[in-house]
Structure formats: structure tokens, C-alpha cells
Design a protein around this motif. Structure first.
Motif, short mmCIF file in Angstrom:
data_model
loop_
_atom_site.label_atom_id
_atom_site.label_comp_id
_atom_site.label_asym_id
_atom_site.label_seq_id
_atom_site.Cartn_x
_atom_site.Cartn_y
_atom_site.Cartn_z
N GLN A 69 -3.42 9.98 -5.53
CA GLN A 69 -3.54 8.66 -4.90
C GLN A 69 -2.61 8.49 -3.72
OE1 GLN A 69 -3.82 5.31 -7.85
NE2 GLN A 69 -3.34 6.91 -9.32
N PHE A 70 -1.77 9.50 -3.44
CA PHE A 70 -0.75 9.36 -2.40
C PHE A 70 -1.36 9.20 -1.01
CE2 PHE A 70 2.27 11.00 0.71
CZ PHE A 70 3.40 10.26 0.40
N ALA A 71 -2.15 10.18 -0.57
CA ALA A 71 -2.74 10.12 0.77
C ALA A 71 -3.67 8.92 0.92
CB ALA A 71 -3.48 11.43 1.08
N PRO A 72 -4.55 8.63 -0.06
CA PRO A 72 -5.40 7.44 0.07
C PRO A 72 -4.60 6.14 0.24
CG PRO A 72 -6.24 8.83 -1.68
CD PRO A 72 -4.92 9.41 -1.27
N SER A 73 -3.48 6.04 -0.46
CA SER A 73 -2.69 4.81 -0.37
C SER A 73 -1.97 4.69 0.96
CB SER A 73 -1.69 4.76 -1.52
OG SER A 73 -2.35 4.79 -2.77
N ILE A 74 -1.50 5.83 1.50
CA ILE A 74 -0.89 5.81 2.83
C ILE A 74 -1.93 5.40 3.87
CG2 ILE A 74 0.13 7.25 4.63
CD1 ILE A 74 2.09 6.55 2.46
N ILE A 75 -3.12 5.96 3.76
CA ILE A 75 -4.19 5.60 4.69
C ILE A 75 -4.57 4.13 4.50
CG2 ILE A 75 -6.61 6.05 5.32
CD1 ILE A 75 -6.08 8.99 4.56
N MET A 76 -4.51 3.66 3.27
CA MET A 76 -4.77 2.25 2.99
C MET A 76 -3.78 1.36 3.73
SD MET A 76 -4.88 0.36 -0.73
CE MET A 76 -5.39 -1.34 -0.90
N ALA A 77 -2.53 1.80 3.81
CA ALA A 77 -1.53 1.03 4.57
C ALA A 77 -1.94 0.95 6.04
CB ALA A 77 -0.16 1.69 4.42
N GLY A 78 -2.42 2.08 6.58
CA GLY A 78 -2.90 2.06 7.96
C GLY A 78 -4.12 1.16 8.12
N ALA A 79 -4.99 1.15 7.11
CA ALA A 79 -6.17 0.28 7.16
C ALA A 79 -5.77 -1.19 7.08
CB ALA A 79 -7.13 0.64 6.02
N ILE B 241 -11.13 -1.71 0.41
CA ILE B 241 -10.33 -2.76 -0.21
C ILE B 241 -9.33 -3.34 0.79
CG2 ILE B 241 -8.55 -3.18 -1.96
CD1 ILE B 241 -10.03 -1.19 -3.77
N ALA B 242 -8.74 -2.49 1.63
CA ALA B 242 -7.77 -2.95 2.63
C ALA B 242 -8.39 -3.93 3.61
CB ALA B 242 -7.19 -1.75 3.38
N PHE B 243 -9.63 -3.71 4.01
CA PHE B 243 -10.29 -4.59 4.96
C PHE B 243 -10.62 -5.95 4.35
CE2 PHE B 243 -12.06 -2.13 8.77
CZ PHE B 243 -10.94 -1.32 8.81
N VAL B 244 -10.64 -6.02 3.02
CA VAL B 244 -11.07 -7.25 2.34
C VAL B 244 -9.89 -8.17 2.00
CG1 VAL B 244 -12.05 -8.10 0.18
CG2 VAL B 244 -13.17 -6.23 1.40
N ARG B 245 -8.77 -7.61 1.59
CA ARG B 245 -7.70 -8.40 0.96
C ARG B 245 -7.12 -9.48 1.87
NH1 ARG B 245 -3.43 -4.53 -1.77
NH2 ARG B 245 -2.68 -6.51 -2.61
N LEU B 246 -6.76 -9.13 3.10
CA LEU B 246 -6.14 -10.12 3.99
C LEU B 246 -7.09 -11.26 4.34
CD1 LEU B 246 -3.93 -11.20 5.85
CD2 LEU B 246 -4.74 -9.60 7.62
N LEU C 193 -4.70 -2.06 10.50
CA LEU C 193 -5.88 -2.23 11.36
C LEU C 193 -6.56 -3.56 11.06
CD1 LEU C 193 -7.88 -1.15 13.45
CD2 LEU C 193 -9.05 0.07 11.60
N ALA C 194 -6.67 -3.92 9.79
CA ALA C 194 -7.26 -5.20 9.41
C ALA C 194 -6.45 -6.36 9.98
CB ALA C 194 -7.35 -5.32 7.89
N LYS C 195 -5.12 -6.19 10.02
CA LYS C 195 -4.24 -7.21 10.60
C LYS C 195 -4.56 -7.41 12.08
CE LYS C 195 0.69 -8.06 11.50
NZ LYS C 195 2.08 -7.55 11.28
N ARG C 196 -4.83 -6.32 12.80
CA ARG C 196 -5.14 -6.41 14.23
C ARG C 196 -6.55 -6.99 14.46
NH1 ARG C 196 -2.01 -3.75 17.86
NH2 ARG C 196 -3.80 -3.52 19.26
N LEU C 197 -7.48 -6.61 13.59
CA LEU C 197 -8.86 -7.06 13.77
C LEU C 197 -9.07 -8.50 13.32
CD1 LEU C 197 -10.83 -3.90 12.51
CD2 LEU C 197 -10.54 -4.68 14.87
N SER D 27 0.83 -1.21 0.00
CA SER D 27 0.00 0.00 0.00
C SER D 27 0.86 1.26 0.00
CB SER D 27 -0.93 0.00 1.22
OG SER D 27 -1.80 -1.10 1.18
N ILE D 28 1.93 1.24 0.80
CA ILE D 28 2.84 2.39 0.84
C ILE D 28 3.52 2.57 -0.53
CG2 ILE D 28 4.94 3.31 1.90
CD1 ILE D 28 4.11 1.86 4.48
N SER D 29 3.92 1.44 -1.13
CA SER D 29 4.55 1.50 -2.45
C SER D 29 3.56 2.01 -3.49
CB SER D 29 5.04 0.11 -2.86
OG SER D 29 5.95 -0.39 -1.91
#
Length: 491
Positions: free
Chosen positions: A310-320, A374-379, A323-327, A150-152
Motif C-alpha cells: 500500500q506504500f506506493a499507492p498511498s504516496i500517489i494518493m497524496a499527489g492526487a 478516492i482522492a478526487f472525491v474526498r475534498l 491535484l484535487a486541491k488545485r482542480l 495519505s502520506i501517513s
């Protein structure tokens, strides 16, 4: 045959493996994503339309998908270590070749070859985690890969846009070539040497059948606008492609070392995970291209802004993703996935509010909603699917998921691009435009904006479909687990 003896326990080698996987994924993403940003620039540089230039991307994605069925057989014959390391070297050379391409068709040719070897690398990366990492660490390690991706995804397009603004599109192909060096060194340090299976026959013929079928589908939808839906050539392509795939499935099932193990679909949870991955890949593939057209051709901004939006959305996606990893594992998987698809559907639907005067900051905020979903779904969908598979089949499962993802991305990108072009041309001509709708012509911006809205409306509908399908995934996983337990007790 069990692969438990290959599990890596040394912390340094674990870290080196994850680093190699991350770098190889970033290389693949740069080779794919940077071209999306470059579409308008390539159109201008080579004096070509979007349908022609899109083959710079589609050629890469198509061969990426076609190579994936080969990775398991190649790795069983030569080992994952040799396949992974050699492919990295070849990708570096081909990336440099793309940078020095003198015309559009030469660039497409190098992209075809680059896509093939990148397909082997991409198909192997998920298998490496589920093959060599301890079972309790797999979901977490995979989540880490997604976070860095996501960061990349945030930095790559912005950096590529900045490079094209100040230098040339050719430089964007130099970056992945340079990244091959550290990826190779880390992979060489981490990947174990293992025995190989003698006598494994490579299913070249089967892969060529799938490649031909995929090409027929792409050609059918590429020429749909000029042929028409009722034209016999369109349906000949479609029926021929389906027949080739059916023959491949029947032939492949008889092979003791199949290119793609279709028996995995006996696991309901794996089958649903593949379907959900297809839906996700469908909405990811076209996004960067139509965003680049909107930002550059409709609004008139420089290429840098196509990535910057797309920069800020993708950085926030990394945070999401974090969060998905923790949840994940601490809350309902079904709830997590359904919420993710619903949020992504909302983000796609809100794209219809974007117009000729909407601030790019608002566009970035809408993209953020989409990316968080999308971040909440992939993992969850990837881990549920891979966890359902026996340890000795994870290589086949990884190849299958990645193959289906890239195939659906290639086909859907082509279909949605044709829909975009058809809608833009239709409205352009209705407004009195002459010839083909191209950037810079009067009336093109308004027509392209309407096509932009149509594409995102379709993607919103697909996300809602994904949310409905995901309701059945966890119950299917429980049934698969019960069947495995019953089979183990009986044996």
C-alpha cells in the motif's frame, strides 16, 4: 451566536493549528490502521479467528463513532481547547495500556476506551478548521490535512508491518503514544481560549441509545452466519436498533443543545454529502483487513508486505489529493467527483483479476487506481457539505459527518467481514475441508481468495452508486444557496 471573533489571523498560530490537527489525525489513523495489518499476527498470537480478532478494530471504531455526538455539547460546555488537550493526554495513556495488554479481551477493553476519546478528537478536527480558519483558506487547509493523511497512510502500515516482523505487535501502540507530545504542544499554542455556554446538558442517555442500537446491529450481522437470515433473533436485533435510533431522533430534536442537529438535513447538499461520505467510508473500512489476509494468509508473505503493497499507492494518493486541491474550484465539481467514483469503481473491479500467482506489484498498481479515485472525491464532498452549513453550526456538522462516517465504517466492516468469512467457509467445506476455515489449513487459501474477490465486487458496485448520487450534489448546493439568499433578503 456568531464565532467570527474566534477566526485565527496570525500565520504562526494557523500553522500550529494545522500541525496539531494533522498529528491528531495521524495518531487516530495509527491506532486504527496498524491494527488492520496486525490482524493475522493477532489471530496467531491469541489463537483466535478473524471474527474474534476483528473486535480489536471494531471496538475502537464503534466507540469512536459513539463518542462523536458528544463533542459539540462538551466543547460548548468546556471549550474545544480543554476537550482537545485533555483527550490527547488520555489517548496517549490508553495507547500505552494497549501495548501492555496480556490477553485479547484486555486489549479490546483498552481499545474501547481509546476509541471513545479518539472519537472526540476526530470529530473536533474538521470543526477546528471550519471554526477557526478564515473562510477563503478552509478548503485549502483541509486539503493539506488530506495530503498528509495519505502520506501517513502510506508510511504507517509499512512501518507497522516492519516493526511486527522484527519486534512485536505491541510496539505499534507505542508510536501513537509518543506522537501525543508534539500534538499537545502545538494544540496548546494554537487553540484560542473562549467563553463557554452555561447550562449545556450532555446527552449521555441519547448517546447510550445510539451505542446500544449500533451494538445490536453489529451483533445481528456478526451472528448472521450461525443464526440465518430468517431467524427471529436477527430481525429482533435489526428492528430494535431501528426503533432506538428513531426514538433518539425524536427526543434529540426537542433539545436546545442537541447531541446531533438533525435540522442540518434540511440542507439538501449537506444531506447528499453525508450520504456520499457514508459510501466512501464503507469501502475504506474493510480494505486493509482483507488485503492483510490476502497477502499474509493466502500468499504467505510476511506482515511487512501487507503495508508495503500500500506504500506506493498511498504516496500517489497524496499527489492526487494535491491535484484535487488545485482542480477544485477551477473545474466542475460534479465532473471531479463523478470521475473519482468511476476510477475508484474500476480499481475495485480490477481486484477480481488478483489470483494466487499475481505479482504484488500488479496488486499495488490496482490499489493505486482505487486510491486516486478516492482522492478526487474526498475534498469536494466534504467541502460542499461543510460550506452549506451556517458558521455557528459547523461544530454540529463536523460531528454529524464524522459520526455517520465511523458508524457506517463499523457496520459495513462487520457486514463485509461476515460475508468474507461466510464465503470462505462455504467454499472451504465444498472443497472437503473440515471444521472452521482458518489460515494454514489445506484449501483455505483458495476459499479466502474467492471471498476476497466477492468483497471487492461489492465495493465496486457501491462506488458506481456514489457516482450516480454525486450528480445531484452541486445542483442541491445551488438551491440551498438561493434559499439562504432569499431568506436573508426577506429578513
Amino acid at each position: 451566536m456568531t464565532t467570527d471573533h474566534l477566526i485565527i489571523t496570525e500565520p504562526r498560530r494557523k500553522s500550529a493549528l494545522v500541525t496539531a490537527i494533522i498529528l491528531s489525525n495521524v495518531i487516530t489513523m495509527l491506532n486504527a490502521g496498524s491494527v488492520n495489518i496486525a490482524m493475522p499476527v493477532l489471530m496467531e498470537s491469541f489463537q483466535a479467528n478473524l471474527n474474534q480478532v476483528q473486535w480489536v478494530m471494531l471496538a475502537y471504531i464503534l466507540t469512536l463513532a459513539c463518542a462523536m455526538p458528544l463533542v459539540t455539547a462538551l466543547s460548548e460546555r468546556y471549550s474545544y481547547r480543554k476537550v482537545f488537550l485533555n483527550c490527547l493526554i488520555i489517548i496517549g495513556i490508553l495507547s500505552l495500556a494497549c501495548a501492555f495488554a496480556s490477553n485479547l479481551w484486555m486489549l479490546i477493553g483498552f481499545r474501547i476506551l481509546n476509541g471513545f476519546f479518539s472519537g472526540l478528537i476526530m470529530s473536533a478536527t474538521m470543526a477546528l478548521i471550519y471554526r477557526y480558519m478564515p473562510k477563503g483558506e478552509r478548503a485549502g487547509r483541509y486539503a493539506t490535512v488530506l495530503i498528509i493523511q495519505s502520506i501517513s497512510f502510506a508510511i504507517g502500515p509499512s512501518f507497522a508491518g516492519l516493526i511486527m516482523q522484527w519486534t512485536s505487535w505491541r510496539v505499534i501502540f507505542v508510536m501513537p503514544a509518543l506522537m501525543v507530545i508534539p500534538a499537545y504542544l502545538e494544540a496548546r499554542k494554537a487553540l484560542p481560549r473562549e467563553s463557554v455556554t452555561a447550562g449545556v446538558r450532555l446527552e449521555i442517555g441519547g448517546v447510550l441509545l445510539v451505542s446500544l442500537a449500533t451494538g445490536m446491529l453489529l451483533l445481528a450481522f456478526t451472528f448472521l452466519e450461525s443464526w440465518g437470515i430468517s431467524d427471529w433473533r436477527f430481525w429482533a436485533m435489526i428492528i430494535g436498533a431501528i426503533a432506538l435510533v428513531a426514538y433518539f431522533i425524536v427526543h434529540n430534536r426537542r433539545n436546545p443543545h442537541p447531541a446531533l442537529d438533525f435540522s442540518l438535513f434540511k440542507l439538501s447538499s449537506f444531506a447528499l454529502a453525508v450520504l456520499l461520505s457514508m459510501i466512501l467510508s464503507t469501502v475504506i473500512g474493510i480494505t486493509a483487513s482483507v488485503l492483510a489476509v490476502y497477502v499474509q494468509s493466502v500468499r504467505g508473505y510476511a506482515p511487512f508486505f501487507s503495508g508495503a503493497v500500500q506504500f506506493a499507492p498511498s504516496i500517489i494518493m497524496a499527489g492526487a489529493n494535491a491535484l484535487a486541491k488545485r482542480l477544485y474550484g477551477r473545474t466542475s465539481t460534479t465532473l471531479l467527483v463523478v470521475c473519482g467514483f468511476s476510477v475508484a469503481a474500476l480499481g475495485n473491479a480490477l481486484m477480481n483479476t488478483v489470483d494466487m500467482e499475481r505479482s504484488l506489484i500488479i496488486l499495488s498498481a490496482i490499489l493505486t487506481i482505487r486510491y486516486v479515485g478516492i482522492a478526487f472525491v474526498r475534498l469536494p464532498i466534504s467541502d460542499v457539505g461543510m460550506s452549506a452549513v451556517p458558521q455557528d453550526k459547523v461544530s454540529h456538522a463536523s460531528a454529524f459527518i464524522n459520526w455517520v462516517n465511523q458508524l457506517s465504517q463499523a457496520i459495513s466492516t462487520n457486514i463485509l467481514t461476515v460475508i468474507f468469512t461466510f464465503q470462505a467457509n462455504l467454499l472451504f467445506h465444498q472443497a472437503g475441508g473440515v471444521g472452521e476455515a482458518l489460515p494454514g489449513k489445506e484449501g483455505y487459501a483458495e476459499a479466502a481468495l474467492s471471498a476476497f474477490h466477492l468483497v471487492f465486487s461489492i465495493m465496486a458496485g457501491l462506488m458506481l452508486l456514489g457516482g450516480i448520487v454525486s450528480l445531484f450534489m452541486v445542483p442541491a448546493a445551488k438551491r440551498d444557496k438561493a434559499r439562504r439568499k432569499a431568506a436573508a433578503d426577506n429578513s
